[in-house]
Scaffold this motif. Structure first.
Motif, short mmCIF file in Angstrom:
data_model
loop_
_atom_site.label_atom_id
_atom_site.label_comp_id
_atom_site.label_asym_id
_atom_site.label_seq_id
_atom_site.Cartn_x
_atom_site.Cartn_y
_atom_site.Cartn_z
N HIS A 144 38.22 37.91 20.31
CA HIS A 144 38.44 37.92 21.76
C HIS A 144 38.48 39.35 22.29
N ILE A 145 39.23 40.21 21.62
CA ILE A 145 39.32 41.65 21.93
C ILE A 145 39.97 41.90 23.28
N ASN A 146 39.60 41.12 24.25
CA ASN A 146 40.00 41.29 25.64
C ASN A 146 40.96 40.15 26.01
N PRO A 147 42.13 40.44 26.59
CA PRO A 147 43.05 39.36 26.98
C PRO A 147 42.42 38.37 27.95
N CYS A 148 41.44 38.82 28.73
CA CYS A 148 40.75 37.90 29.64
C CYS A 148 40.02 36.80 28.88
N ILE A 149 39.47 37.16 27.72
CA ILE A 149 38.78 36.18 26.89
C ILE A 149 39.79 35.19 26.29
N SER A 150 40.94 35.68 25.90
CA SER A 150 41.97 34.79 25.37
C SER A 150 42.48 33.84 26.45
N ILE A 151 42.61 34.34 27.67
CA ILE A 151 43.02 33.47 28.79
C ILE A 151 42.00 32.36 29.00
N ALA A 152 40.72 32.73 29.02
CA ALA A 152 39.67 31.72 29.18
C ALA A 152 39.69 30.72 28.03
N SER A 153 39.92 31.21 26.83
CA SER A 153 39.95 30.34 25.65
C SER A 153 41.10 29.35 25.72
N MET A 154 42.24 29.79 26.23
CA MET A 154 43.38 28.88 26.38
C MET A 154 43.07 27.80 27.42
N TYR B 80 48.24 56.38 38.33
CA TYR B 80 48.33 54.96 38.62
C TYR B 80 47.59 54.56 39.89
N LYS B 81 46.77 55.44 40.42
CA LYS B 81 46.03 55.11 41.63
C LYS B 81 45.07 53.96 41.36
N HIS B 82 45.19 52.90 42.14
CA HIS B 82 44.35 51.71 42.02
C HIS B 82 44.50 51.00 40.67
N ILE B 83 45.60 51.26 39.95
CA ILE B 83 45.76 50.63 38.64
C ILE B 83 45.85 49.11 38.78
N TYR B 84 46.33 48.64 39.93
CA TYR B 84 46.45 47.19 40.14
C TYR B 84 45.09 46.51 40.13
N VAL B 85 44.04 47.22 40.52
CA VAL B 85 42.70 46.65 40.45
C VAL B 85 42.32 46.39 39.01
N TYR B 86 42.60 47.34 38.15
CA TYR B 86 42.22 47.23 36.74
C TYR B 86 43.10 46.25 35.96
N VAL B 87 44.35 46.14 36.36
CA VAL B 87 45.28 45.28 35.63
C VAL B 87 45.24 43.84 36.12
N ALA B 88 45.01 43.64 37.41
CA ALA B 88 45.11 42.30 37.99
C ALA B 88 43.77 41.58 38.12
N VAL B 89 42.72 42.29 38.50
CA VAL B 89 41.44 41.62 38.79
C VAL B 89 40.81 40.97 37.55
N PRO B 90 40.73 41.64 36.40
CA PRO B 90 40.11 40.98 35.24
C PRO B 90 40.80 39.68 34.82
N PRO B 91 42.15 39.63 34.67
CA PRO B 91 42.78 38.35 34.31
C PRO B 91 42.57 37.26 35.35
N LEU B 92 42.66 37.61 36.64
CA LEU B 92 42.43 36.62 37.69
C LEU B 92 41.00 36.10 37.64
N THR B 93 40.07 36.99 37.35
CA THR B 93 38.67 36.58 37.19
C THR B 93 38.52 35.58 36.06
N ALA B 94 39.18 35.87 34.94
CA ALA B 94 39.11 34.99 33.78
C ALA B 94 39.66 33.60 34.11
N ILE B 95 40.77 33.56 34.83
CA ILE B 95 41.37 32.27 35.19
C ILE B 95 40.43 31.47 36.09
N LEU B 96 39.92 32.11 37.13
CA LEU B 96 39.06 31.42 38.09
C LEU B 96 37.77 30.91 37.44
N LEU B 97 37.13 31.75 36.66
CA LEU B 97 35.85 31.37 36.09
C LEU B 97 36.00 30.37 34.94
#
Length: 242
Positions: free
Chosen positions: A69-79, A202-219
């Protein structure tokens, strides 16, 4: 300790090693302290090959054991697709967190030198104007990786397992190439988290931390309930597949 526990420990170790490898190689090969040339000069393709190539190698090495999986987004999708249980998936994410932290830490410890102009070792940064366009770009790039993995889990790919690591790697290379000069192509929250903490940036760190997991959930939800019509990826057609 039961057989299942031993198997889980081996899978978790593989996720740790895969995440460690990708973060270490990615940060090491793309910093000017190693290349001697900054990203705008080398261009986005070497950057894409560094991260995408490390994902390809890690997928080839560990997919048959843990799924790489390597990426937590992939693990989220797998779950969501019920390829892994919730507890196992959360443990996967924990190992990815630790592995990426140590991978970054080792790369930083070996190669960071304050005499170089790059003070923010391996950090991601948004250069798009306005900045919110980065949300759409990270959604697109993360979605490419998530969809590629969803497709690789589908039973139609059971006879083409030998090429999956190559296909996944090339998808990550292509997605990284698209965003290299605009967001430095995060796609995984852990890829950006540790460099940001080390640099205190930490400028725009929320984009990098929040958008990928939310993308994984939605898709992943869309894949399961629109494409698979509510079935998990592990469910085969009645009577078995050909």
């Amino acid at each position: 300790m039961g057989k299942c526990d031993k198997e889980l420990i081996i899978k978790l170790l593989c996720e740790f090693l895969a995440s460690f490898f990708v973060q270490f190689i990615g940060c090491t090969l793309t910093e000017e302290t190693v290349l001697g040339i900054s990203l705008p000069t080398t261009g986005s393709f070497p950057y894409a090959m560094s991260w995408g190539g490390s994902v390809l190698a890690a997928t080839q090495a560990f997919r048959i054991v843990s799924g790489a999986h390597i990426n937590p987004c992939i693990s989220i999708a797998s779950m969501i697709l019920e390829n892994v249980g919730i507890l196992d998936g959360m443990l996967y994410i924990l190992m990815q967190l630790i592995g990426s932290a140590l991978g970054f830490g080792l790369s930083f410890g070996i190669f960071y030198d304050s005499k170089f102009k790059n003070k923010k070792f391996c950090c991601t940064a948004i250069t798009l104007d306005p900045w919110w366009k980065a949300i759409l770009l990270e959604f697109y790039m993360t979605g490419a990786w998530v969809f590629a993995m969803c497709a690789s889990w589908h039973e139609s790919n059971e006879m083409m397992l030998e090429s999956i690591s190559l296909r996944i790697g090339l998808v990550v290379v292509a997605a990284t190439y698209v965003g290299a000069n605009f967001t430095r192509s995060c796609m995984s929250p852990f890829r950006s988290l540790w460099p940001a903490i080390a640099a205190g940036e930490y400028k725009h760190i929320y984009v990098y931390v929040a958008v990928p997991p939310l993308t994984a959930i939605l898709l992943a939800v869309a894949w399961r309930f629109l494409y698979l019509q509510g079935k998990s990826e592990t469910v085969k057609p009645e009577g078995g597949g050909d």
